[in-house]
Design a protein around this motif. Structure first.
Motif, PDB file in Angstrom:
ATOM      1  N   UNK B   2     -11.325   0.306  17.806  1.00 48.07           N
ATOM      2  CA  UNK B   2     -11.398   1.171  18.976  1.00 48.07           C
ATOM      3  C   UNK B   2     -10.889   2.570  18.702  1.00 48.07           C
ATOM      4  N   UNK B   3      -9.899   2.676  17.826  1.00 50.20           N
ATOM      5  CA  UNK B   3      -9.410   4.009  17.475  1.00 50.20           C
ATOM      6  C   UNK B   3      -9.248   4.109  15.966  1.00 50.20           C
ATOM      7  N   UNK B   4      -9.289   5.344  15.453  1.00 48.46           N
ATOM      8  CA  UNK B   4      -9.275   5.512  13.994  1.00 48.46           C
ATOM      9  C   UNK B   4      -8.087   4.831  13.314  1.00 48.46           C
ATOM     10  N   UNK B   5      -6.927   4.849  13.949  1.00 52.13           N
ATOM     11  CA  UNK B   5      -5.757   4.249  13.308  1.00 52.13           C
ATOM     12  C   UNK B   5      -5.898   2.738  13.106  1.00 52.13           C
ATOM     13  N   UNK B   6      -6.833   2.106  13.838  1.00 50.36           N
ATOM     14  CA  UNK B   6      -7.094   0.674  13.617  1.00 50.36           C
ATOM     15  C   UNK B   6      -7.524   0.419  12.179  1.00 50.36           C
ATOM     16  N   UNK B   7      -8.223   1.401  11.622  1.00 50.15           N
ATOM     17  CA  UNK B   7      -8.671   1.267  10.227  1.00 50.15           C
ATOM     18  C   UNK B   7      -7.457   1.166   9.298  1.00 50.15           C
ATOM     19  N   UNK B   8      -6.415   1.908   9.616  1.00 48.86           N
ATOM     20  CA  UNK B   8      -5.196   1.874   8.813  1.00 48.86           C
ATOM     21  C   UNK B   8      -4.453   0.547   9.071  1.00 48.86           C
ATOM     22  N   UNK B   9      -4.411   0.155  10.336  1.00 47.32           N
ATOM     23  CA  UNK B   9      -3.739  -1.109  10.706  1.00 47.32           C
ATOM     24  C   UNK B   9      -4.361  -2.284   9.952  1.00 47.32           C
ATOM     25  N   UNK B  10      -5.685  -2.275   9.840  1.00 47.46           N
ATOM     26  CA  UNK B  10      -6.390  -3.366   9.157  1.00 47.46           C
ATOM     27  C   UNK B  10      -6.185  -3.320   7.648  1.00 47.46           C
ATOM     28  N   UNK B  11      -5.648  -2.194   7.155  1.00 47.57           N
ATOM     29  CA  UNK B  11      -5.453  -2.047   5.704  1.00 47.57           C
ATOM     30  C   UNK B  11      -4.036  -2.377   5.265  1.00 47.57           C
ATOM     31  N   UNK B  12      -3.206  -2.817   6.198  1.00 47.36           N
ATOM     32  CA  UNK B  12      -1.818  -3.079   5.837  1.00 47.36           C
ATOM     33  C   UNK B  12      -1.766  -4.214   4.806  1.00 47.36           C
ATOM     34  N   UNK B  13      -0.873  -4.048   3.818  1.00 44.52           N
ATOM     35  CA  UNK B  13      -0.731  -4.963   2.677  1.00 44.52           C
ATOM     36  C   UNK B  13      -1.919  -4.915   1.702  1.00 44.52           C
ATOM     37  N   UNK B  14      -2.853  -4.012   1.962  1.00 43.69           N
ATOM     38  CA  UNK B  14      -3.971  -3.833   1.031  1.00 43.69           C
ATOM     39  C   UNK B  14      -3.707  -2.588   0.180  1.00 43.69           C
ATOM     40  N   UNK B  15      -4.417  -2.506  -0.936  1.00 42.52           N
ATOM     41  CA  UNK B  15      -4.334  -1.272  -1.727  1.00 42.52           C
ATOM     42  C   UNK B  15      -5.249  -0.232  -1.093  1.00 42.52           C
ATOM     43  N   UNK B  16      -4.724   0.945  -0.875  1.00 44.50           N
ATOM     44  CA  UNK B  16      -5.515   2.007  -0.243  1.00 44.50           C
ATOM     45  C   UNK B  16      -5.543   3.233  -1.150  1.00 44.50           C
ATOM     46  N   UNK B  17      -6.545   4.047  -0.906  1.00 44.70           N
ATOM     47  CA  UNK B  17      -6.662   5.331  -1.593  1.00 44.70           C
ATOM     48  C   UNK B  17      -6.287   6.407  -0.575  1.00 44.70           C
ATOM     49  N   UNK B  18      -5.404   7.295  -0.960  1.00 45.98           N
ATOM     50  CA  UNK B  18      -4.962   8.362  -0.053  1.00 45.98           C
ATOM     51  C   UNK B  18      -5.227   9.707  -0.716  1.00 45.98           C
ATOM     52  N   UNK B  19      -6.024  10.519  -0.052  1.00 40.80           N
ATOM     53  CA  UNK B  19      -6.284  11.876  -0.563  1.00 40.80           C
ATOM     54  C   UNK B  19      -5.374  12.819   0.201  1.00 40.80           C
ATOM     55  N   UNK B  20      -4.601  13.633  -0.537  1.00 41.52           N
ATOM     56  CA  UNK B  20      -3.650  14.544   0.091  1.00 41.52           C
ATOM     57  C   UNK B  20      -4.063  15.984  -0.155  1.00 41.52           C
ATOM     58  N   UNK B  21      -3.361  16.885   0.489  1.00 44.58           N
ATOM     59  CA  UNK B  21      -3.564  18.311   0.221  1.00 44.58           C
ATOM     60  C   UNK B  21      -3.166  18.631  -1.211  1.00 44.58           C
ATOM     61  N   UNK B  22      -3.617  19.790  -1.694  1.00 48.77           N
ATOM     62  CA  UNK B  22      -3.268  20.300  -3.028  1.00 48.77           C
ATOM     63  C   UNK B  22      -3.717  19.363  -4.155  1.00 48.77           C
ATOM     64  N   UNK B  23      -4.913  18.780  -3.985  1.00 46.00           N
ATOM     65  CA  UNK B  23      -5.528  17.953  -5.027  1.00 46.00           C
ATOM     66  C   UNK B  23      -4.624  16.844  -5.539  1.00 46.00           C
ATOM     67  N   UNK B  24      -3.931  16.224  -4.641  1.00 41.52           N
ATOM     68  CA  UNK B  24      -3.068  15.094  -4.993  1.00 41.52           C
ATOM     69  C   UNK B  24      -3.703  13.829  -4.443  1.00 41.52           C
ATOM     70  N   UNK B  25      -3.764  12.804  -5.281  1.00 45.81           N
ATOM     71  CA  UNK B  25      -4.342  11.528  -4.844  1.00 45.81           C
ATOM     72  C   UNK B  25      -3.356  10.405  -5.117  1.00 45.81           C
ATOM     73  N   UNK B  26      -3.356   9.419  -4.245  1.00 47.43           N
ATOM     74  CA  UNK B  26      -2.462   8.279  -4.414  1.00 47.43           C
ATOM     75  C   UNK B  26      -3.262   6.994  -4.237  1.00 47.43           C
ATOM     76  N   UNK B  27      -2.914   6.000  -5.021  1.00 42.90           N
ATOM     77  CA  UNK B  27      -3.454   4.660  -4.835  1.00 42.90           C
ATOM     78  C   UNK B  27      -2.267   3.710  -4.787  1.00 42.90           C
ATOM     79  N   UNK B  28      -2.168   2.927  -3.731  1.00 42.11           N
ATOM     80  CA  UNK B  28      -1.038   2.012  -3.664  1.00 42.11           C
ATOM     81  C   UNK B  28      -1.195   1.022  -2.525  1.00 42.11           C
ATOM     82  N   UNK B  29      -0.250   0.076  -2.484  1.00 42.36           N
ATOM     83  CA  UNK B  29      -0.300  -0.944  -1.444  1.00 42.36           C
ATOM     84  C   UNK B  29       0.378  -0.406  -0.186  1.00 42.36           C
TER      85      UNK B  29
END
Lengths: 95, 89, 98
Positions: B2-29
């Motif tokens: 129903x809302x965008x944050x649900x996508x994050x809620x459903x990803x808890x305990x999963x490995x996610x890809x996070x794109x940040x400002x200043x060309x920084x990327x993170x991959x983690x649980x």
């Protein structure tokens, strides 16, 4: 006092007409203003975007989006009701 | 969803890809997040991309540095994009 | 806030005042209703474009998208099955109706 108008009343009067938007940063857009809300999120039709070329920032690229867009009010810096874009402005010509 | 944050809620305990400002990327649980998108990630791989121009040839040199961090906190306001792992649906 | 802005969001129901421009009014929420579940192009202020299907969004303009392609300087750089875009980075959302 009643001869004063609120800033957003000016924008309300521009609905259905061309508007020129200067965003935070260097991007500018023009289009037909269809509507807006309290946060000055704007709906523009037939939008045209003017943004710096990623390879040469001194060159401005004109892009017709051929779509209706919702512009994030957070990024809006200046609005020019009736404005048709940088090509039409004295300021842009002098640079 | 129903809302965008649900996508994050459903990803808890999963490995996610996070794109940040200043060309920084993170991959983690993803261990935790809040409404600002502050996040706690575990077993993190951080990728920093930097583009430098060669003084003589003018060529762009893209370097990617990675490092691993056991656990870290990401402040939400630097986050651009979060993508959960591809689900086989 | 100002009554002008409130009018803009409520205009479609307003009786009596029906100038041509008022009839064509389209508030941000009207726009969003029209594009939910449809292909959109989301442009960030960094210049990166994300093309995909708009799954949902909230008042911060946080966006969830599906089948998303990432374009940096017009070049396809990445694909995501699902992705969340934090609203503060969003410059505009464009429909892909034409």
């Amino acid at each position: 006092m009643s001869n004063r108008i609120l800033p957003l009343e000016l924008i309300d009067k521009a609905i259905g007409s061309p508007i020129w938007i200067l965003m935070r940063g260097r991007t500018e857009l023009t289009g037909i203003l269809r509507g807006f809300d309290d946060y000055v999120n704007l709906v523009l039709d037939d939008a045209v975007e003017y943004s710096p070329d990623p390879r040469d920032k001194s060159v401005v690229v004109r892009r017709e989006l051929r779509a209706e867009i919702l512009l994030n009010g957070n990024q809006v810096a200046v609005m020019v009701p009736g404005g048709t874009g940088p090509e039409d402005s004295m300021a842009a010509r002098s640079t | 969803m129903e809302e965008p944050l649900d996508l994050i809620r459903l990803s808890i305990d999963e490995r996610v890809y996070v794109k940040c400002r200043n060309d920084r990327e993170l991959r983690g649980r993803l261990h935790a997040y809040d409404q600002h998108l502050n996040m706690v990630l575990g077993d993190v791989e951080e990728i920093i991309t930097s583009i430098e121009e060669d003084d003589e040839t003018g060529e762009e040199i893209i370097t990617k540095k990675t490092r691993n961090v056991g656990m870290l906190f990401v402040r939400g306001d630097i986050v651009v994009l979060v993508s959960p792992p591809l689900r086989t649906s | 806030m100002s009554s002008a802005a409130t009018d803009a969001t409520q205009a479609p129901e307003k009786a009596g005042s029906s100038s041509a421009s008022e009839q064509n009014k389209r508030s941000p929420s009207d726009f969003l209703k029209a594009v939910l579940g449809r292909p959109v192009n989301v442009r960030l202020s960094s210049g990166t474009d994300y093309r995909g299907v708009l799954a949902c969004l909230d008042g911060y303009m946080n966006i969830a998208m599906e089948q998303t392609e990432e374009y940096v300087d017009g070049q396809l750089t990445s694909k995501y099955g699902d992705c969340f875009i934090r609203g503060n980075n969003v410059l505009y959302i464009a429909s892909q109706r034409r």
